[in-house]
Scaffold this motif. Structure first.
Motif, PDB file in Angstrom:
ATOM      1  N   PHE A  72      49.926  43.034  35.030  1.00 44.65           N
ATOM      2  CA  PHE A  72      48.518  43.374  35.257  1.00 44.65           C
ATOM      3  C   PHE A  72      47.552  42.383  34.609  1.00 44.65           C
ATOM      4  O   PHE A  72      46.337  42.545  34.725  1.00 44.65           O
ATOM      5  N   ASP A  73      48.074  41.367  33.907  1.00 49.81           N
ATOM      6  CA  ASP A  73      47.195  40.469  33.141  1.00 49.81           C
ATOM      7  C   ASP A  73      46.116  39.829  34.006  1.00 49.81           C
ATOM      8  O   ASP A  73      44.929  39.829  33.640  1.00 49.81           O
ATOM      9  N   LEU A  74      46.501  39.229  35.121  1.00 47.16           N
ATOM     10  CA  LEU A  74      45.536  38.534  35.970  1.00 47.16           C
ATOM     11  C   LEU A  74      44.453  39.497  36.461  1.00 47.16           C
ATOM     12  O   LEU A  74      43.261  39.160  36.466  1.00 47.16           O
ATOM     13  N   ALA A  75      44.876  40.694  36.867  1.00 49.67           N
ATOM     14  CA  ALA A  75      43.906  41.680  37.346  1.00 49.67           C
ATOM     15  C   ALA A  75      42.953  42.095  36.227  1.00 49.67           C
ATOM     16  O   ALA A  75      41.722  42.173  36.433  1.00 49.67           O
ATOM     17  N   LEU A  76      43.467  42.343  35.030  1.00 48.22           N
ATOM     18  CA  LEU A  76      42.614  42.775  33.920  1.00 48.22           C
ATOM     19  C   LEU A  76      41.569  41.713  33.588  1.00 48.22           C
ATOM     20  O   LEU A  76      40.373  42.011  33.447  1.00 48.22           O
ATOM     21  N   ALA A  77      42.008  40.460  33.471  1.00 46.93           N
ATOM     22  CA  ALA A  77      41.086  39.392  33.098  1.00 46.93           C
ATOM     23  C   ALA A  77      40.001  39.218  34.153  1.00 46.93           C
ATOM     24  O   ALA A  77      38.803  39.113  33.834  1.00 46.93           O
ATOM     25  N   THR A  78      40.415  39.192  35.424  1.00 47.37           N
ATOM     26  CA  THR A  78      39.449  38.928  36.493  1.00 47.37           C
ATOM     27  C   THR A  78      38.462  40.075  36.650  1.00 47.37           C
ATOM     28  O   THR A  78      37.257  39.863  36.852  1.00 47.37           O
ATOM     29  N   ILE A  79      38.945  41.298  36.564  1.00 43.67           N
ATOM     30  CA  ILE A  79      38.064  42.451  36.773  1.00 43.67           C
ATOM     31  C   ILE A  79      37.072  42.597  35.612  1.00 43.67           C
ATOM     32  O   ILE A  79      35.908  42.962  35.815  1.00 43.67           O
ATOM     33  N   VAL A  80      37.502  42.300  34.381  1.00 45.80           N
ATOM     34  CA  VAL A  80      36.574  42.327  33.246  1.00 45.80           C
ATOM     35  C   VAL A  80      35.477  41.280  33.439  1.00 45.80           C
ATOM     36  O   VAL A  80      34.279  41.541  33.211  1.00 45.80           O
ATOM     37  N   LEU A  81      35.858  40.079  33.883  1.00 45.33           N
ATOM     38  CA  LEU A  81      34.858  39.032  34.120  1.00 45.33           C
ATOM     39  C   LEU A  81      33.928  39.398  35.273  1.00 45.33           C
ATOM     40  O   LEU A  81      32.736  39.066  35.252  1.00 45.33           O
ATOM     41  N   ALA A  82      34.451  40.091  36.272  1.00 45.44           N
ATOM     42  CA  ALA A  82      33.593  40.545  37.371  1.00 45.44           C
ATOM     43  C   ALA A  82      32.609  41.600  36.892  1.00 45.44           C
ATOM     44  O   ALA A  82      31.438  41.620  37.297  1.00 45.44           O
ATOM     45  N   ALA A  83      33.052  42.500  36.002  1.00 44.71           N
ATOM     46  CA  ALA A  83      32.168  43.537  35.477  1.00 44.71           C
ATOM     47  C   ALA A  83      31.056  42.943  34.622  1.00 44.71           C
ATOM     48  O   ALA A  83      29.937  43.478  34.562  1.00 44.71           O
ATOM     49  N   SER A  84      31.355  41.815  33.964  1.00 45.39           N
ATOM     50  CA  SER A  84      30.330  41.178  33.125  1.00 45.39           C
ATOM     51  C   SER A  84      29.462  40.212  33.913  1.00 45.39           C
ATOM     52  O   SER A  84      28.583  39.562  33.333  1.00 45.39           O
ATOM     53  N   GLY A  85      29.707  40.104  35.226  1.00 48.11           N
ATOM     54  CA  GLY A  85      28.872  39.280  36.082  1.00 48.11           C
ATOM     55  C   GLY A  85      29.223  37.817  36.109  1.00 48.11           C
ATOM     56  O   GLY A  85      28.477  37.001  36.655  1.00 48.11           O
ATOM     57  N   GLU A  86      30.392  37.425  35.575  1.00 44.66           N
ATOM     58  CA  GLU A  86      30.777  36.022  35.540  1.00 44.66           C
ATOM     59  C   GLU A  86      31.359  35.543  36.867  1.00 44.66           C
ATOM     60  O   GLU A  86      31.304  34.349  37.169  1.00 44.66           O
ATOM     61  N   VAL A  87      31.942  36.428  37.637  1.00 41.10           N
ATOM     62  CA  VAL A  87      32.485  36.070  38.955  1.00 41.10           C
ATOM     63  C   VAL A  87      32.074  37.151  39.945  1.00 41.10           C
ATOM     64  O   VAL A  87      31.835  38.308  39.561  1.00 41.10           O
ATOM     65  N   PRO A  88      31.981  36.819  41.254  1.00 42.58           N
ATOM     66  CA  PRO A  88      31.604  37.825  42.253  1.00 42.58           C
ATOM     67  C   PRO A  88      32.662  38.927  42.358  1.00 42.58           C
ATOM     68  O   PRO A  88      33.862  38.644  42.503  1.00 42.58           O
ATOM     69  N   ALA A  89      32.213  40.165  42.296  1.00 40.60           N
ATOM     70  CA  ALA A  89      33.140  41.297  42.395  1.00 40.60           C
ATOM     71  C   ALA A  89      33.589  41.538  43.827  1.00 40.60           C
ATOM     72  O   ALA A  89      34.624  42.190  44.055  1.00 40.60           O
ATOM     73  N   GLU A  90      32.847  40.996  44.818  1.00 45.51           N
ATOM     74  CA  GLU A  90      33.178  41.272  46.221  1.00 45.51           C
ATOM     75  C   GLU A  90      34.560  40.724  46.601  1.00 45.51           C
ATOM     76  O   GLU A  90      35.259  41.294  47.437  1.00 45.51           O
ATOM     77  N   GLY A  91      34.951  39.629  45.984  1.00 45.15           N
ATOM     78  CA  GLY A  91      36.231  39.030  46.339  1.00 45.15           C
ATOM     79  C   GLY A  91      37.437  39.802  45.865  1.00 45.15           C
ATOM     80  O   GLY A  91      38.579  39.451  46.197  1.00 45.15           O
ATOM     81  N   LEU A  92      37.230  40.854  45.086  1.00 43.54           N
ATOM     82  CA  LEU A  92      38.350  41.647  44.561  1.00 43.54           C
ATOM     83  C   LEU A  92      38.585  42.922  45.354  1.00 43.54           C
ATOM     84  O   LEU A  92      39.574  43.619  45.115  1.00 43.54           O
ATOM     85  N   ALA A  93      37.703  43.230  46.281  1.00 41.29           N
ATOM     86  CA  ALA A  93      37.753  44.535  46.940  1.00 41.29           C
ATOM     87  C   ALA A  93      39.009  44.737  47.767  1.00 41.29           C
ATOM     88  O   ALA A  93      39.508  45.852  47.888  1.00 41.29           O
ATOM     89  N   ASP A  94      39.533  43.680  48.364  1.00 45.83           N
ATOM     90  CA  ASP A  94      40.678  43.835  49.273  1.00 45.83           C
ATOM     91  C   ASP A  94      41.819  42.904  48.901  1.00 45.83           C
ATOM     92  O   ASP A  94      42.513  42.376  49.759  1.00 45.83           O
TER      93      ASP A  94
END
Length: 515
Positions: free
Chosen positions: A83-105
């Protein structure tokens, strides 16, 4: 850096079954803290520090706020570093560092190193299968696992080397270069990698015939004889007689080997029937699978799925280990239950057991045996009656004579015998096309007695054996299945006296000296 919420997806594995996991990250007000909710195990709890270091070393800011990550279903145990990659990316998306839309699917799978590099995983194939089954057809995996993930139909795979590469992909930036991800060399597999030729076996006409029948119908086999008679040589050539794995069968075996960490680099699809030969000191967990509730692993019985499980010196195995095989021999799967977790591992294998006639294992057989009758009886009793009753074919393997070893012409090779086996399996599959079965060994006992019953005069033979107590109810079904396999090999339409008589002889071949 702002307060926010983001969601993404990963997959948890229980055995070889994947389940989609929703991961939500919330950046809230309060002192800096990273809370992980949803039944994480110790390895997953450790990911809090690992993920933070990977993010910072990838040149990204870590939120200096209260970070809460929830993984659901909350009652599903979640283990490991996948789950490491998912945790890191989703935390950064929540903080506004990367677009969250690309994680939806997208489903994200991968273990992070402290430097942000992505490391390969076990169990990627069943995880991607679960993602597609749940409707998500885009997955992100470590680069060494990309070929394995692409085995699943109708899936878009992105193989990456680092967290920085994936973040650049989400932002639409140029993908930075990253050093190649080192692959993980698997432990020695179920082998052998090469197909051994039956032409190497000298003599042993009865044992060779038993091997052919076992391969044609999927029948379990006991080879009984003195050391040096060729039992191991015969067993190791059985996988070459089985048809290559295709379609769903190949994927099933590959999924098990992926979870077990046995897939070789560059060859993620297992197409050759596996051959597994555990040592006689193997534990119960090594044979049928086991482990902690959050890390259940397949055993040799599942690694040999759609292949051959060979137990050499079978009387030296612990009786409890042997008796544990009774469930998969009948049901074709191993069911492991732990507190709150039940895992199912497919285990439809062809069992071959080799046994010496006595503890001393005299190479000259009974002529030079030093064992007492009581010692021989205790030795034979290590194989329980219920286990032996599940063995279709029992064959006495005598040592080849000097003439057979030196002067006799070569017997048929693997290719010739495999062609006959394939033709017999085609006949069986055609006959069973309107049933749930494809192999004679899988046909139910009721169907064997009714829809697929032999001729009336042939049934008289098995009825006489039942009257003498020489056959159990299970033994009756196994004799009828054997008779049908012999019929398919002969190209006949229905078992007659000859096929039923041969089936009875094959089933009781070593019974007089072992049972």
């Amino acid at each position: 850096m702002t307060r926010g919420l983001a969601r993404g997806w990963s997959v948890a594995l229980v055995g070889v079954t994947g389940q989609l996991v929703s991961i939500e990250a919330d950046i809230g007000f309060g002192l800096p803290k990273f809370s992980l909710l949803g039944l994480p195990d110790a390895a997953l709890n450790e990911s809090r520090d690992r993920v933070r270091a990977a993010v910072i070393n990838s040149g990204e800011p870590w939120p200096e706020h209260k970070v809460t990550v929830s993984m659901s279903p909350a009652d599903l145990p979640k283990r490991g570093s996948r789950f490491d990659l998912a945790l890191a990316t989703i935390v950064l998306a929540a903080s506004g560092e990367v677009p969250a839309e690309g994680l939806a699917d997208r489903v994200l799978l991968g273990e992070l190193g402290l430097d942000g590099g992505l490391r390969p995983l076990r169990g990627v194939l069943p995880a991607v299968t679960a993602a597609v089954r749940s409707g998500i057809k885009r997955v992100v995996v470590p680069e060494p696992n990309a070929e394995e993930a692409a085995l699943v139909d109708d899936v878009e795979v992105l193989g990456i080397r680092s967290l920085a590469q994936f973040l650049a992909f989400l932002r639409g930036d140029e993908i930075p270069d990253a050093p190649p991800v080192p692959g993980v060399e698997p432990p020695p597999g179920p082998g052998p990698a090469e197909v051994l030729d039956l032409i190497d076996v000298r003599g042993q006409s009865e044992a060779r015939r038993a091997l052919e029948v076992a391969a044609a119908g999927g029948h379990h086999l006991l080879l009984h004889g003195a050391p040096g008679s060729g039992k191991t040589m015969l067993a190791s050539r059985l996988p070459g007689l089985l048809p290559r794995l295709e379609g769903r069968r190949a994927l099933e075996v590959s999924e098990i080997h992926s979870v077990a960490g046995l897939l070789p680099p560059g060859a993620p699809l297992v197409e050759q029937p596996p051959y597994c030969q555990p040592h006689h000191s193997a534990s119960l967990a090594a044979m049928v699978g086991g482990g902690a509730a959050k890390d259940l692993r397949p055993g040799a019985a599942s690694v040999a799925h759609h292949g051959v499980l060979f137990l050499d010196e079978v009387a030296e195995f612990k009786p409890s280990v042997l008796d544990a095989l009774r469930q998969p021999l009948e049901g074709g799967e191993v069911v492991l239950s732990r507190s709150g977790v039940t895992a199912r591992f497919p285990a439809r294998f062809l069992l071959v057991m080799a046994a010496n006639p006595c503890p001393c294992g005299s190479p000259s057989g009974p002529r030079s045996c030093t064992c007492s009758s009581e010692a021989r009886r205790r030795y034979a009793a290590r194989l329980s009656g219920p286990l032996l009753d599940r063995i279709d074919i029992q064959v006495m393997v005598d040592r080849p004579s000097r003439h057979e070893l030196v002067n006799a012409p070569d017997g048929e090779g693997t290719e010739v015998v495999a062609d006959r086996v394939a033709l017999a399996r085609e006949r069986a599959a055609h006959r069973l096309r309107d049933t749930p079965w494809s192999l004679n060994t899988s046909v139910s006992a009721r169907a064997m007695r009714t829809r697929f019953a032999p001729a009336a005069d042939a049934m008289a033979l098995v009825e006489a054996a039942l009257d003498r107590g020489a056959l159990s109810a299970r033994g009756l079904a196994k004799v009828l299945r054997l008779a049908w396999t012999l019929t398919d090999l002969a190209g006949h339409d229905r078992p007659g006296l000859d096929e039923v008589g041969q089936a009875l002889a094959l089933r009781a071949g070593a019974g007089g000296s072992w049972a």
